[in-house]
Design a protein around this motif. Structure first.
Motif, PDB file in Angstrom:
ATOM      1  N   ALA A   1       0.831  -1.212   0.000  1.00  0.00           N
ATOM      2  CA  ALA A   1       0.000   0.000   0.000  1.00  0.00           C
ATOM      3  C   ALA A   1       0.862   1.257   0.000  1.00  0.00           C
ATOM      4  O   ALA A   1       0.564   2.228  -0.712  1.00  0.00           O
ATOM      5  CB  ALA A   1      -0.942  -0.007   1.201  1.00  0.00           C
ATOM      6  N   ILE A   2       1.942   1.245   0.760  1.00  0.00           N
ATOM      7  CA  ILE A   2       2.849   2.399   0.795  1.00  0.00           C
ATOM      8  C   ILE A   2       3.480   2.599  -0.576  1.00  0.00           C
ATOM      9  O   ILE A   2       3.527   3.720  -1.095  1.00  0.00           O
ATOM     10  CB  ILE A   2       3.921   2.228   1.895  1.00  0.00           C
TER      11      ILE A   2
ATOM     12  N   LEU B   1      -3.118   6.564   4.821  1.00  0.00           N
ATOM     13  CA  LEU B   1      -3.248   5.114   5.009  1.00  0.00           C
ATOM     14  C   LEU B   1      -4.062   4.797   6.265  1.00  0.00           C
ATOM     15  O   LEU B   1      -3.998   5.545   7.243  1.00  0.00           O
ATOM     16  CB  LEU B   1      -1.855   4.479   5.135  1.00  0.00           C
ATOM     17  N   PRO B   2      -4.770   3.687   6.253  1.00  0.00           N
ATOM     18  CA  PRO B   2      -5.547   3.301   7.436  1.00  0.00           C
ATOM     19  C   PRO B   2      -4.707   2.535   8.459  1.00  0.00           C
ATOM     20  O   PRO B   2      -5.089   1.469   8.937  1.00  0.00           O
ATOM     21  CB  PRO B   2      -6.638   2.402   6.831  1.00  0.00           C
ATOM     22  N   LEU B   3      -3.548   3.091   8.771  1.00  0.00           N
ATOM     23  CA  LEU B   3      -2.614   2.424   9.676  1.00  0.00           C
ATOM     24  C   LEU B   3      -2.150   3.402  10.743  1.00  0.00           C
ATOM     25  O   LEU B   3      -2.106   4.616  10.518  1.00  0.00           O
ATOM     26  CB  LEU B   3      -1.393   1.924   8.895  1.00  0.00           C
ATOM     27  N   ALA B   4      -1.756   2.863  11.880  1.00  0.00           N
ATOM     28  CA  ALA B   4      -1.225   3.687  12.959  1.00  0.00           C
ATOM     29  C   ALA B   4       0.156   4.211  12.582  1.00  0.00           C
ATOM     30  O   ALA B   4       0.892   3.583  11.813  1.00  0.00           O
ATOM     31  CB  ALA B   4      -1.141   2.865  14.243  1.00  0.00           C
ATOM     32  N   GLN B   5       0.518   5.342  13.141  1.00  0.00           N
ATOM     33  CA  GLN B   5       1.801   5.979  12.837  1.00  0.00           C
ATOM     34  C   GLN B   5       2.993   5.063  13.105  1.00  0.00           C
ATOM     35  O   GLN B   5       3.885   4.956  12.246  1.00  0.00           O
ATOM     36  CB  GLN B   5       1.917   7.295  13.617  1.00  0.00           C
ATOM     37  N   PRO B   6       3.045   4.347  14.236  1.00  0.00           N
ATOM     38  CA  PRO B   6       4.194   3.448  14.444  1.00  0.00           C
ATOM     39  C   PRO B   6       4.283   2.341  13.392  1.00  0.00           C
ATOM     40  O   PRO B   6       5.379   1.940  13.001  1.00  0.00           O
ATOM     41  CB  PRO B   6       3.953   2.866  15.843  1.00  0.00           C
ATOM     42  N   THR B   7       3.130   1.866  12.931  1.00  0.00           N
ATOM     43  CA  THR B   7       3.110   0.825  11.908  1.00  0.00           C
ATOM     44  C   THR B   7       3.668   1.354  10.598  1.00  0.00           C
ATOM     45  O   THR B   7       4.512   0.707   9.957  1.00  0.00           O
ATOM     46  CB  THR B   7       1.671   0.298  11.700  1.00  0.00           C
ATOM     47  N   VAL B   8       3.217   2.533  10.197  1.00  0.00           N
ATOM     48  CA  VAL B   8       3.722   3.152   8.971  1.00  0.00           C
ATOM     49  C   VAL B   8       5.225   3.385   9.091  1.00  0.00           C
ATOM     50  O   VAL B   8       5.986   3.068   8.166  1.00  0.00           O
ATOM     51  CB  VAL B   8       2.974   4.470   8.652  1.00  0.00           C
ATOM     52  N   SER B   9       5.660   3.899  10.208  1.00  0.00           N
ATOM     53  CA  SER B   9       7.092   4.170  10.414  1.00  0.00           C
ATOM     54  C   SER B   9       7.925   2.907  10.302  1.00  0.00           C
ATOM     55  O   SER B   9       8.995   2.919   9.693  1.00  0.00           O
ATOM     56  CB  SER B   9       7.325   4.811  11.784  1.00  0.00           C
TER      57      SER B   9
ATOM     58  N   HIS C   1       7.208   0.152   8.639  1.00  0.00           N
ATOM     59  CA  HIS C   1       7.236  -0.315   7.252  1.00  0.00           C
ATOM     60  C   HIS C   1       8.106   0.597   6.383  1.00  0.00           C
ATOM     61  O   HIS C   1       8.831   0.114   5.509  1.00  0.00           O
ATOM     62  CB  HIS C   1       5.825  -0.442   6.691  1.00  0.00           C
ATOM     63  N   LEU C   2       8.067   1.897   6.619  1.00  0.00           N
ATOM     64  CA  LEU C   2       8.944   2.818   5.887  1.00  0.00           C
ATOM     65  C   LEU C   2      10.406   2.507   6.180  1.00  0.00           C
ATOM     66  O   LEU C   2      11.243   2.522   5.276  1.00  0.00           O
ATOM     67  CB  LEU C   2       8.628   4.271   6.246  1.00  0.00           C
ATOM     68  N   LYS C   3      10.699   2.209   7.423  1.00  0.00           N
ATOM     69  CA  LYS C   3      12.071   1.868   7.820  1.00  0.00           C
ATOM     70  C   LYS C   3      12.549   0.627   7.056  1.00  0.00           C
ATOM     71  O   LYS C   3      13.673   0.591   6.556  1.00  0.00           O
ATOM     72  CB  LYS C   3      12.130   1.634   9.332  1.00  0.00           C
ATOM     73  N   GLU C   4      11.682  -0.383   6.952  1.00  0.00           N
ATOM     74  CA  GLU C   4      12.055  -1.609   6.243  1.00  0.00           C
ATOM     75  C   GLU C   4      12.214  -1.357   4.744  1.00  0.00           C
ATOM     76  O   GLU C   4      13.169  -1.826   4.122  1.00  0.00           O
ATOM     77  CB  GLU C   4      11.011  -2.704   6.492  1.00  0.00           C
ATOM     78  N   LEU C   5      11.307  -0.587   4.158  1.00  0.00           N
ATOM     79  CA  LEU C   5      11.418  -0.265   2.732  1.00  0.00           C
ATOM     80  C   LEU C   5      12.691   0.534   2.446  1.00  0.00           C
ATOM     81  O   LEU C   5      13.345   0.321   1.431  1.00  0.00           O
ATOM     82  CB  LEU C   5      10.182   0.512   2.266  1.00  0.00           C
ATOM     83  N   LYS C   6      13.037   1.424   3.347  1.00  0.00           N
ATOM     84  CA  LYS C   6      14.258   2.212   3.162  1.00  0.00           C
ATOM     85  C   LYS C   6      15.497   1.329   3.344  1.00  0.00           C
ATOM     86  O   LYS C   6      16.474   1.470   2.612  1.00  0.00           O
ATOM     87  CB  LYS C   6      14.274   3.398   4.128  1.00  0.00           C
ATOM     88  N   ARG C   7      15.454   0.406   4.307  1.00  0.00           N
ATOM     89  CA  ARG C   7      16.584  -0.511   4.522  1.00  0.00           C
ATOM     90  C   ARG C   7      16.818  -1.348   3.266  1.00  0.00           C
ATOM     91  O   ARG C   7      17.953  -1.538   2.836  1.00  0.00           O
ATOM     92  CB  ARG C   7      16.317  -1.436   5.722  1.00  0.00           C
ATOM     93  N   ILE C   8      15.749  -1.822   2.656  1.00  0.00           N
ATOM     94  CA  ILE C   8      15.850  -2.609   1.431  1.00  0.00           C
ATOM     95  C   ILE C   8      16.374  -1.740   0.292  1.00  0.00           C
ATOM     96  O   ILE C   8      17.063  -2.216  -0.596  1.00  0.00           O
ATOM     97  CB  ILE C   8      14.477  -3.222   1.078  1.00  0.00           C
ATOM     98  N   GLY C   9      16.059  -0.457   0.337  1.00  0.00           N
ATOM     99  CA  GLY C   9      16.531   0.484  -0.673  1.00  0.00           C
ATOM    100  C   GLY C   9      15.508   0.816  -1.735  1.00  0.00           C
ATOM    101  O   GLY C   9      15.784   1.610  -2.628  1.00  0.00           O
ATOM    102  N   ILE C  10      14.320   0.244  -1.646  1.00  0.00           N
ATOM    103  CA  ILE C  10      13.325   0.445  -2.697  1.00  0.00           C
ATOM    104  C   ILE C  10      12.661   1.823  -2.595  1.00  0.00           C
ATOM    105  O   ILE C  10      12.065   2.294  -3.553  1.00  0.00           O
ATOM    106  CB  ILE C  10      12.289  -0.703  -2.717  1.00  0.00           C
ATOM    107  N   ILE C  11      12.791   2.460  -1.446  1.00  0.00           N
ATOM    108  CA  ILE C  11      12.390   3.860  -1.339  1.00  0.00           C
ATOM    109  C   ILE C  11      13.586   4.642  -0.828  1.00  0.00           C
ATOM    110  O   ILE C  11      14.510   4.089  -0.230  1.00  0.00           O
ATOM    111  CB  ILE C  11      11.163   4.089  -0.414  1.00  0.00           C
ATOM    112  N   LYS C  12      13.554   5.919  -1.093  1.00  0.00           N
ATOM    113  CA  LYS C  12      14.574   6.797  -0.538  1.00  0.00           C
ATOM    114  C   LYS C  12      13.854   7.902   0.197  1.00  0.00           C
ATOM    115  O   LYS C  12      12.710   8.228  -0.112  1.00  0.00           O
ATOM    116  CB  LYS C  12      15.521   7.329  -1.610  1.00  0.00           C
TER     117      LYS C  12
END
Length: 108
Positions: A30-31, A50-58, A60-71
């Protein structure tokens, strides 16, 4: 917690698994879809979108950034995120190559 034994696999196998993690949770999908739909960097709070809590979004963003698929650019108080075009293309090619390598057999 047990060992994941990632060291027994090739760098390529580990990278494919890492890239797959970006798509392995519906919240991360979704992100990514939101970032793609915006066609630009998203600055501000993605929680509003998004219909998600702030800690949940954070998380998932951290994981996506670690993978490198987002900057992301962190310039307090703003944080901006967008798709990392280079890694997106790497994922597209990697999964395409893996999926294209299958040739139907007469077993099973």
């Amino acid at each position: 917690m047990g060992l994941t034994k990632t060291e027994i696999f090739s760098d390529q196998q580990n990278r494919i698994a890492d890239l797959a993690k970006a798509f392995a949770h519906p919240a991360r999908v979704a992100i990514l879809q939101l970032l793609i739909a915006k066609k630009s960097c998203v600055c501000g709070d993605l929680v509003d979108e998004l219909p998600l809590a702030q800690p949940t979004v954070s998380q998932h963003l951290k994981e996506l950034k670690r993978i490198g698929i987002i900057k992301g650019e962190i310039d307090p108080p703003r944080v901006c995120y967008c798709i990392n075009e280079t890694v997106w293309e790497e994922a597209r090619q990697t999964f395409g190559t893996l999926l294209d390598s299958f040739a139907p057999a007469t077993c099973c």
